[in-house]
Design a protein around this motif. Structure first.
Motif, PDB file in Angstrom:
ATOM      1  N   ASN A   1       0.824  -1.214   0.000  1.00  5.36           N
ATOM      2  CA  ASN A   1       0.000   0.000   0.000  1.00  5.36           C
ATOM      3  C   ASN A   1       0.854   1.257   0.000  1.00  5.36           C
ATOM      4  O   ASN A   1       0.517   2.262  -0.638  1.00  5.36           O
ATOM      5  CB  ASN A   1      -0.937   0.014   1.208  1.00  5.36           C
ATOM      6  CG  ASN A   1      -2.139  -0.879   1.019  1.00  5.36           C
ATOM      7  OD1 ASN A   1      -2.402  -1.338  -0.077  1.00  5.36           O
ATOM      8  ND2 ASN A   1      -2.855  -1.136   2.095  1.00  5.36           N
TER       9      ASN A   1
ATOM     10  N   GLY B   1      -9.299  -1.588  -5.395  1.00  2.00           N
ATOM     11  CA  GLY B   1     -10.080  -2.300  -4.381  1.00  2.00           C
ATOM     12  C   GLY B   1     -10.485  -3.686  -4.827  1.00  2.00           C
ATOM     13  O   GLY B   1     -10.430  -4.638  -4.043  1.00  2.00           O
TER      14      GLY B   1
ATOM     15  N   TYR C   1      -7.531  -6.048  -4.601  1.00  2.00           N
ATOM     16  CA  TYR C   1      -7.228  -6.408  -3.217  1.00  2.00           C
ATOM     17  C   TYR C   1      -8.307  -7.312  -2.623  1.00  2.00           C
ATOM     18  O   TYR C   1      -8.003  -8.307  -1.969  1.00  2.00           O
ATOM     19  CB  TYR C   1      -7.078  -5.155  -2.354  1.00  2.00           C
ATOM     20  CG  TYR C   1      -5.633  -4.801  -2.101  1.00  2.00           C
ATOM     21  CD1 TYR C   1      -4.809  -5.630  -1.347  1.00  2.00           C
ATOM     22  CD2 TYR C   1      -5.082  -3.651  -2.626  1.00  2.00           C
ATOM     23  CE1 TYR C   1      -3.492  -5.313  -1.114  1.00  2.00           C
ATOM     24  CE2 TYR C   1      -3.754  -3.320  -2.408  1.00  2.00           C
ATOM     25  CZ  TYR C   1      -2.964  -4.154  -1.649  1.00  2.00           C
ATOM     26  OH  TYR C   1      -1.662  -3.848  -1.429  1.00  2.00           O
ATOM     27  N   GLU C   2      -9.575  -6.957  -2.835  1.00  2.00           N
ATOM     28  CA  GLU C   2     -10.640  -7.772  -2.234  1.00  2.00           C
ATOM     29  C   GLU C   2     -10.670  -9.168  -2.840  1.00  2.00           C
ATOM     30  O   GLU C   2     -10.905 -10.149  -2.140  1.00  2.00           O
ATOM     31  CB  GLU C   2     -11.997  -7.079  -2.400  1.00  2.00           C
ATOM     32  CG  GLU C   2     -12.167  -5.882  -1.481  1.00  2.00           C
ATOM     33  CD  GLU C   2     -13.607  -5.447  -1.353  1.00  2.00           C
ATOM     34  OE1 GLU C   2     -14.502  -6.308  -1.425  1.00  2.00           O
ATOM     35  OE2 GLU C   2     -13.835  -4.240  -1.177  1.00  2.00           O
TER      36      GLU C   2
ATOM     37  N   SER D   1     -12.758  -2.844   0.845  1.00  2.00           N
ATOM     38  CA  SER D   1     -11.716  -1.883   0.468  1.00  2.00           C
ATOM     39  C   SER D   1     -12.230  -0.459   0.347  1.00  2.00           C
ATOM     40  O   SER D   1     -11.506   0.427  -0.102  1.00  2.00           O
ATOM     41  CB  SER D   1     -11.078  -2.315  -0.856  1.00  2.00           C
ATOM     42  OG  SER D   1     -12.055  -2.337  -1.883  1.00  2.00           O
TER      43      SER D   1
ATOM     44  N   ALA E   1      -8.182  -5.318   4.542  1.00  2.00           N
ATOM     45  CA  ALA E   1      -9.153  -4.614   3.702  1.00  2.00           C
ATOM     46  C   ALA E   1      -9.329  -3.175   4.187  1.00  2.00           C
ATOM     47  O   ALA E   1      -9.431  -2.240   3.380  1.00  2.00           O
ATOM     48  CB  ALA E   1     -10.492  -5.349   3.714  1.00  2.00           C
TER      49      ALA E   1
ATOM     50  N   VAL F   1      -6.592  -0.989   2.992  1.00  2.00           N
ATOM     51  CA  VAL F   1      -6.820  -0.590   1.599  1.00  2.00           C
ATOM     52  C   VAL F   1      -7.879   0.511   1.539  1.00  2.00           C
ATOM     53  O   VAL F   1      -7.759   1.464   0.753  1.00  2.00           O
ATOM     54  CB  VAL F   1      -7.243  -1.804   0.753  1.00  2.00           C
ATOM     55  CG1 VAL F   1      -7.532  -1.386  -0.681  1.00  2.00           C
ATOM     56  CG2 VAL F   1      -6.155  -2.873   0.770  1.00  2.00           C
TER      57      VAL F   1
END
Length: 984
Positions: free
Chosen positions: A95, A207, A210-211, A281, A362, A365
């Motif tokens: 990140n 997002g 990442y999710e 996210s 999460a 993010v």
């Protein structure tokens, strides 16, 4: 690179190193005009690049993210960190780099910042070894960003958590080079984190990647990334319903010189909070922030005149009063001289956005997404050269984004009672938060508030629950620390997990890559191979004990949810129903949720549905996953609802509804749905009928007529064996064993559509079904004992004796078990978007059924004054029902109700006309002919369809044509449709 002949142009970027082709082409004159307009050739080219669609960008970024994360797993951490803590550290490091590169790509920090910092560290510290290079690089990045942007993202040093031996640190440095793209190979071919264009990677690409990555292996847990168009629509709904009316009333009060009211309205507006209880996210939060900024931009523009009037300028008294009042309102709203500036944007986030999620990664993010959005909303203000002496340019979100389980909380009354003696502490928390909001650049009040909250948790011994009444204290208590009469977030918004709360083998297996592979997911292995590996893994003691503990934890959690949220109703407890029930507790004004469409159809959701339909429904928009594939990882025939309703307003009798939405332009084509149809069409389940168009209402009403419902005619329904729970009874299919039929084994009028996979030992099957039938009979005998007026002891003996006699009747053949008679069955798994939905057949005696085939019981029990009798249903009745079940008319009617299963309660609510004996005999005779041909004779089938539509349901030809026109999915028999209408 630009290639041009001064007539046309072609633009190339770094991707041309791999595949030499331009990312954009056009007329040179258009390019020239854009460069002149922007006054910066580089910026003009970047804008064209940003506008160019990047097909598959989210998938590529996701795959790279997986690879970067996997590379960091090869680096060893110091002892003492748990696996979840290690995972969070890896995500935080990635990140940091994404955040830094996003700022660079928006020209807010020096060009090549990370690369230059790394090269500088290599040049200055290389002779001292790998550890010094890594330390200098990371420290330089953290210190610089913390000095200018001061987010908690740069407070933690990744390096200090690693084992410090030279080999591990060297491996870490190599990993960083590969991840960032500093290696010669990566730099040449544009591979690595720094080689993405982060102007194109918005909160949804970032997002979703990442999710998807964080939820890998947990898709059975119902975690899916919400498409951007839906989050934007829902955010707009939420803000339009709550914040915009306040803004317009405030503007009106100022215009009408109601200044005291304007101040009160401004304060009220600043208190409106939007809660996402399963934030992931942060996509919803970002979309809401954009909408909130629009509201404030409107108010800032409407009040700017007061700021622009020169100080000391003589004004008439009325104008002077107006200016003073407007300036006071601007101060309450938090406007300073510039719009928007970092301080204002920080206030908007801190005031209006709160969220909870179970996954700390999460939430990390989500923080980055909100910070990135704030920067994009005011890029000039956040350019590092303009920050000067500003500290803490971005808000600290530790009060607003909470790690926890929204559902795991006692009822509000219990929490408020526990907090009541601590009103002084709550008052102090209020004042600290207000101080922080006045100046988000000063973190001292925030740190004190966080410490005080931690102390309150310890003092009150609150345990592992998530107590939102404490976490978001300003939404539940007034400035004096007293409970608010109307408390909670103004809007609860989100897409909570779509999951039944029960153990999922694949969800558990995803924790063990050593058994199932690093890239294991729900779809990574076929069921047989997965089950083989799972059974093999159970031989490992740690895996086996963990599986037992996991199952027990899911059972305990399910039990808690059932007790805590009684509105969830019947069936397995599901997270979507629990979150809806929790939203009803947490929302003051509105709820905007995305839920599976069984919310509006299934019996298990009846209590929730009845509760919510008493309120004013803002919209119920039902989407199907075909076409656009809103959720790529979900079956295309799955349906889901966008449900929005007011908590503080009663039902209006109708509400805006639309079903089967496939494209974005369709969601505005809603129609007024009449609530009074519920009692008529669905008296037991109270489910909504999925009218495709407003014109479906009179057609469905004509089919419903005044006919009795199937559930009113005395029929009973059942299933034989569960395909999972009873699999011990199943054997490989053979001619020596009775067949076990499943849903796919039958089709309309055809009980032999596909050969069976399994058989059942006749003796074992008989004994199991006899045991279950006797358990059913027990209720009838208890009813008979009650009629006889027997006491408890006598009744118990009576029931025992009667059951023994009943068993004797079954064993000598005087009574029959269901499988010993022909049965009318229908497929359980069928969707309203399938080729046909209601698929029924008569199966012969002697076969067993899996739970994907339900059946109408071939007999009834009559409870008389002295005894219980078994009465076999005549064949003619089943043939009549068979004809109706397989008709286009009833199939159309059922399609308006069902989602993915044709449950028993749907069948119970089907209208069944009672024609005169002559007409019924004609239907039965035709049904028998169609069944004999396994529905292959189209002429007979078409004659039967027309007869049912015309004379049984009394439809007009136009109505029947409308029914037939709805059958357009899959490989529909078009010729049968034509002949049916022709024969009408």
């Amino acid at each position: 690179m630009v290639l041009t002949n001064l007539v046309e142009y072609a633009l190339f970027n770094r991707e041309a190193l791999v595949r030499f082709e331009p990312f954009a082409r056009g007329e040179f004159a258009d390019l020239y005009r854009e460069i002149r307009q922007v006054a910066d050739p580089w910026e003009a080219l970047r804008r064209i690049e940003d506008r160019t669609p990047r097909h598959g960008l989210d998938r590529r970024f996701y795959e790279d993210l997986k690879r970067w994360y996997a590379r960091l797993t090869e680096v060893r951490f110091r002892e003492g960190l748990s696996e979840p803590e290690k995972a969070e550290k890896r995500v935080l490091l990635l990140n940091k780099f994404v955040f830094a590169q996003t700022l660079e790509d928006h020209a807010l920090i020096p060009f090549r910042f990370l690369r230059n910092k790394y090269e500088e560290a290599r040049r200055l510290w290389g002779p001292k070894g790998t550890a010094k290079v890594a330390e200098a690089f990371l420290r330089g990045v953290d210190e610089w960003f913390y000095a200018f942007y001061d987010t908690e993202l740069f407070q933690d040093s990744f390096l200090e958590h690693l084992e410090q031996d030279p080999k591990n640190l060297e491996d870490f440095l190599l990993a960083m080079e590969e991840i960032l793209g500093f290696g010669a190979w990566q730099a040449t071919f544009g591979q690595g984190l720094l080689h993405y264009n982060y102007r194109a990677i918005d909160e949804d690409v970032f997002g979703k990647a990442y999710e998807t990555f964080l939820a890998q292996g947990r898709k059975e847990g119902g975690i899916y990334y919400t498409p951007s168009s839906l989050t934007a629509l829902m955010a707009k709904m939420a803000v339009e319903e709550t914040l915009w009316p306040r803004a317009r009333e405030l503007d009106r009060a100022l215009g009408e010189e109601r200044y005291d009211e304007a101040e009160a309205r401004a304060r009220d507006l600043t208190q409106v909070a939007f809660l996402d209880p399963a934030a992931g996210s942060g996509s919803f939060l970002v979309k809401i922030l954009r909408e909130v900024v629009e509201v404030y931009a409107y108010l800032e523009e409407r009040t700017r005149w007061a700021l622009e009037l020169q100080e000391g300028l003589f004004l008439p008294p009325a104008q002077a009063r107006a200016r003073e009042a407007v300036l006071k309102v601007r101060d309450i709203l938090g406007f300073s001289g510039l719009w928007p500036d970092p301080k204002v944007l920080s206030r908007l986030i801190l005031r209006h956005l709160v969220a909870v999620d179970l996954d700390t990664r999460a939430l990390d993010v989500a923080r980055v997404n909100l910070w990135k959005e704030a920067i994009k909303l005011a890029p000039k203000a956040f350019r590092y050269t303009n920050l000067g002496q500003v500290g803490h340019a971005l808000p600290d979100l530790r009060l607003n984004l909470i790690h926890g389980d929204t559902l795991l909380s006692p009822p509000r009354g219990e929490v408020l009672k526990a907090l009541a003696p601590r009103s002084a502490d709550l008052k102090r928390l209020w004042s600290l938060r207000e101080a922080y909001l006045r100046n988000p650049l000063d973190h001292a009040p925030l740190e004190e508030a966080l410490a005080l909250k931690d102390q309150l948790r310890k003092d009150l011994n609150l345990g592992d629950g998530t107590f939102l009444e404490l976490e978001f204290f300003w939404l539940f208590f007034d400035p004096e620390g007293e409970p608010l009469p109307n408390s909670g977030a103004h809007v609860v918004i989100g897409n909570p997990p779509w999951e039944n709360v029960k153990p999922f083998k694949k969800e558990y297996a995803a924790r063990f890559p050593q058994f199932f592979g690093e890239d294991f997911s729900k779809f990574a292995l076929d069921d047989k191979e997965f089950e083989r590996r799972f059974q093999e893994a159970l031989k490992d003691q740690g895996f086996r004990e963990g599986w037992e503990a996991y199952q027990e934890s899911r059972r305990m959690y399910a039990g808690f949810l059932k007790e805590r949220y009684p509105l969830m109703g019947q069936g397995d407890p599901s997270l979507q129903k629990a979150f809806l029930a929790r939203a009803l507790e947490l929302a003051r004004e509105a709820v905007v949720f995305l839920v599976p469409s069984n919310f509006h159809t299934d019996l298990g959701a009846r209590l929730l549905r009845e509760t919510i339909l008493k309120k004013r429904i803002l919209a119920l928009l039902s989407f199907e996953n075909r076409g656009k594939r809103w959720f790529a990882d979900v079956h295309p025939q799955f349906k889901f609802d966008l449900l929005a309703f007011r908590m503080d307003q009663p039902s209006q009798g109708t509400f805006p509804a639309r079903f089967y939405i496939r494209k974005e332009e369709e969601w505005n084509r809603h129609f007024p749905y009449p609530l009074d149809t519920l009692e008529r069409f669905s008296p037991w389940a109270k489910g909504l009928v999925e009218f495709r168009y407003h014109g479906d209402i009179p057609l469905a009403s004509a089919i419903r007529g005044t006919h009795p419902l199937l559930g009113e005619l005395g029929y009973e329904f059942g299933t034989d064996f569960h395909m999972t729970n009873d699999k011990r009874l199943f054997r490989e299919a053979s001619s020596s064993l009775p067949s076990l039929l499943e849903g796919k084994s039958v089709h309309q009028y055809n009980p032999r559509f596909e050969p069976p996979r399994y058989g059942v030992d006749p003796s074992e099957g008989y004994e199991e079904l006899l045991r279950r039938e006797l358990a059913r009979l027990k209720g009838h005998y208890q009813e008979l004992a009650k009629r006889k007026g027997l006491g408890a002891k006598e009744a118990k003996a009576f029931v025992r004796d009667q059951l023994a006699k009943a068993e004797e009747r079954f064993r000598r053949g005087a009574w029959r078990l269901p499988h010993q008679l022909p049965r009318l069955v229908w497929r359980d798994v069928a969707r309203s978007t399938d080729e046909r939905t209601l698929i029924a057949a008569r199966v012969p005696a002697g076969v067993f059924l899996g739970n994907t085939l339900n059946y109408v019981r071939p007999y009834r029990y009559r409870v008389g004054e002295e005894e219980v009798d078994q009465e076999v249903v005549p064949e003619e009745e089943f043939l009549y029902l068979l004809a109706l079940f397989n008709s286009f008319v009833l199939d159309y009617y059922l399609r308006l109700r069902t989602t993915s299963h044709v449950n028993i309660f749907f069948l119970r609510e089907l209208p069944i006309p009672m024609p005169d004996p002559g007409l019924k005999a004609r239907v039965v005779a035709l049904a028998k002919k169609v069944e004999a041909s396994l529905a292959q004779n189209r002429e007979d089938r078409a004659e039967l369809e027309a007869l049912i539509a015309r004379e049984v349901f009394h439809l007009t030809r136009c109505q029947f044509a409308r029914v037939l026109a709805t059958f357009r999915f899959g490989q529909v028999d078009r010729e049968l449709l034509r002949l049916s209408l022709k024969g009408f």
